[in-house]
Design a protein around this motif. Structure first.
Motif, PDB file in Angstrom:
ATOM      1  N   PRO A   2      19.134  24.533  74.455  1.00  0.00           N
ATOM      2  CA  PRO A   2      19.826  25.807  74.651  1.00  0.00           C
ATOM      3  C   PRO A   2      20.592  26.208  73.393  1.00  0.00           C
ATOM      4  O   PRO A   2      20.964  25.355  72.572  1.00  0.00           O
ATOM      5  N   PRO A   3      20.827  27.517  73.211  1.00  0.00           N
ATOM      6  CA  PRO A   3      21.578  27.965  72.034  1.00  0.00           C
ATOM      7  C   PRO A   3      22.959  27.307  71.965  1.00  0.00           C
ATOM      8  O   PRO A   3      23.609  27.069  72.977  1.00  0.00           O
ATOM      9  N   ASP A  59      24.848  36.809  69.360  1.00  0.00           N
ATOM     10  CA  ASP A  59      24.843  36.700  70.823  1.00  0.00           C
ATOM     11  C   ASP A  59      23.932  37.733  71.475  1.00  0.00           C
ATOM     12  O   ASP A  59      23.242  37.441  72.454  1.00  0.00           O
ATOM     13  N   ARG A  61      21.237  38.910  70.575  1.00  0.00           N
ATOM     14  CA  ARG A  61      19.795  38.714  70.369  1.00  0.00           C
ATOM     15  C   ARG A  61      19.226  37.593  71.234  1.00  0.00           C
ATOM     16  O   ARG A  61      18.008  37.394  71.259  1.00  0.00           O
ATOM     17  N   ILE A  62      20.049  36.883  71.962  1.00  0.00           N
ATOM     18  CA  ILE A  62      19.559  35.757  72.751  1.00  0.00           C
ATOM     19  C   ILE A  62      18.561  36.210  73.808  1.00  0.00           C
ATOM     20  O   ILE A  62      17.443  35.682  73.896  1.00  0.00           O
ATOM     21  N   GLU A  63      18.945  37.183  74.603  1.00  0.00           N
ATOM     22  CA  GLU A  63      18.056  37.626  75.687  1.00  0.00           C
ATOM     23  C   GLU A  63      16.782  38.288  75.158  1.00  0.00           C
ATOM     24  O   GLU A  63      15.680  37.940  75.612  1.00  0.00           O
ATOM     25  N   ALA A  66      14.326  35.628  73.968  1.00  0.00           N
ATOM     26  CA  ALA A  66      14.197  34.455  74.842  1.00  0.00           C
ATOM     27  C   ALA A  66      12.795  33.861  74.813  1.00  0.00           C
ATOM     28  O   ALA A  66      12.624  32.635  74.723  1.00  0.00           O
ATOM     29  N   GLU A  67      11.774  34.702  74.882  1.00  0.00           N
ATOM     30  CA  GLU A  67      10.398  34.194  74.890  1.00  0.00           C
ATOM     31  C   GLU A  67      10.071  33.485  73.580  1.00  0.00           C
ATOM     32  O   GLU A  67       9.445  32.416  73.581  1.00  0.00           O
ATOM     33  N   LEU A  69      12.265  32.153  71.406  1.00  0.00           N
ATOM     34  CA  LEU A  69      13.099  30.960  71.272  1.00  0.00           C
ATOM     35  C   LEU A  69      12.562  29.803  72.117  1.00  0.00           C
ATOM     36  O   LEU A  69      12.762  28.629  71.774  1.00  0.00           O
ATOM     37  N   ALA A  70      11.861  30.118  73.184  1.00  0.00           N
ATOM     38  CA  ALA A  70      11.268  29.070  74.017  1.00  0.00           C
ATOM     39  C   ALA A  70      10.172  28.313  73.273  1.00  0.00           C
ATOM     40  O   ALA A  70       9.823  27.192  73.650  1.00  0.00           O
ATOM     41  N   THR A  80      24.268  30.380  67.740  1.00  0.00           N
ATOM     42  CA  THR A  80      24.527  31.769  68.088  1.00  0.00           C
ATOM     43  C   THR A  80      26.009  32.070  67.939  1.00  0.00           C
ATOM     44  O   THR A  80      26.859  31.205  68.163  1.00  0.00           O
TER      45      THR A  80
END
Length: 270
Positions: A2-3, A59, A61-63, A66-67, A69-70, A80
Motif C-alpha cells: 500500500p502507498p 495524494d 493521484r492514488i485513486e 490505482a490500476e 499501481l497494482a 504519497t
C-alpha cells in the motif's frame, strides 16, 4: 504494497526527488534517473527495461492510478504526499503529481552492444555529439515510430534518461535498446564491423540523394550535432547521404532529418 504516506519534505526516503532541477544540471549520467508524468510511469511499469527504486505521487493521484499501481512490483515503495509537500521536495510546482526513480544499471558501449547479438537487426539509429535533450528524446521517438531496433550514441551525447528526454521520447528511452560510449568514429567502425552500411546524413552537395539509394539489408543512419554537423573523418568512413530540399536551404532540425531518413527506410521495407 500500500502507498506510504509522507507528511514532511525532509523525509530521507524522498532524497532522490529533492531539488530535481538542480540535479538535472549537475548529475549528468548518474546511476539513478527521474521519470515524470503518468504516461511515462505507465511505460516504465508496463514495458520498461529498467528497475524502479521507488514511486512518489500526490495524494490526489492514488485513486486515478490505482490500476497502474497494482502492477508495481511489491518491493518498490510507493510514497504519497500532499501537493504542497511534493512541491517543496522537488523545488518547483510539480503539477503532474507523478514521479518515479529508476535505476540505470550497466549501459554497454556500442561495440559491446553490437557484439552481444543485436547486429541481426536491420536498422539502427546512430547519434554523435547531440547535447540537446529535446533532440535526443525526439530521435528516440522517431526511431521507435519508424522501426529502428536500437539507438547507439557516442560519449558526447547527453543522457537519454534525463527527465525531459524521457518525456519528449514519449517514454521510448525506457524500453528501446540503446548503447553509449566512445567516439563517433568508434561507433561507425563498430557498426561496419557488424555488417552495417552506415549512412552519414549531411547537407553536402556531393552526397548521394536519400531518395536515389536502395536500402541495404543492414543499415545504420548516423546523425551529428546541429550546426557543425559530422566531422570530415567520420563522414569519410561512411556513405554521405543528403536529404533533397528547396534551393537555397540545406538543413533541417537533426531529429527531423532522422525522421525523414528513417521514414524512407521504413516505407521501403513495407
Amino acid at each position: 504494497m500500500p502507498p506510504i504516506p509522507i507528511d514532511h519534505e525532509g523525509d530521507p526516503r524522498l532524497a532522490a526527488y529533492t531539488s530535481i532541477r538542480e540535479k538535472d544540471l549537475t548529475s549528468g549520467h548518474g546511476a539513478r534517473f527521474i521519470i515524470e508524468g503518468k504516461v511515462t510511469l505507465e511505460t516504465a511499469v508496463r514495458r520498461g527495461r529498467f528497475a524502479l527504486e521507488s514511486i512518489f505521487i500526490t495524494d490526489s493521484r492514488i485513486e486515478p492510478l490505482a490500476e497502474l499501481l497494482a502492477r508495481v512490483p511489491a518491493d518498490v515503495p510507493v510514497y504519497t504526499a500532499p501537493q504542497s509537500v511534493m512541491d517543496k521536495v522537488t523545488g518547483f510546482p510539480m503539477h503532474r503529481g507523478v514521479l518515479a526513480c529508476g535505476l540505470k544499471g550497466e549501459i554497454p558501449d556500442p561495440a559491446a552492444f553490437l557484439e552481444s547479438g543485436v547486429s541481426a537487426a536491420s536498422t539502427l539509429l546512430l547519434l554523435s555529439d547531440l547535447s540537446n535533450h529535446d533532440n535526443i528524446g525526439a530521435c528516440f521517438r522517431n526511431a521507435t515510430a519508424f522501426g529502428a531496433s536500437a539507438v547507439l550514441m557516442d560519449a558526447q551525447c547527453c543522457d537519454p534518461l534525463y527527465r525531459k528526454a524521457i518525456r519528449v521520447s514519449s517514454g521510448s528511452t525506457l524500453w528501446l535498446p540503446y548503447a553509449q560510449g566512445g567516439t563517433g568514429l568508434d561507433m561507425v567502425n563498430a557498426a561496419k564491423a557488424a555488417g552495417y552500411e552506415v549512412w552519414a546524413m549531411t547537407p553536402r552537395t556531393d552526397a548521394a540523394s536519400l531518395t536515389s539509394l536502395p536500402v541495404p539489408a543492414r543499415l545504420a543512419i548516423l546523425l551529428g550535432a546541429e550546426g557543425p554537423g559530422l566531422p570530415d573523418e567520420v563522414i569519410a568512413a561512411c556513405r554521405a547521404v543528403r536529404i533533397p530540399m528547396s534551393e537555397g536551404f540545406d538543413s533541417v532540425n537533426v531529429a527531423t532529418a532522422g525522421a525523414i531518413a528513417l521514414s524512407h527506410v521504413f516505407t521501403a521495407a513495407v
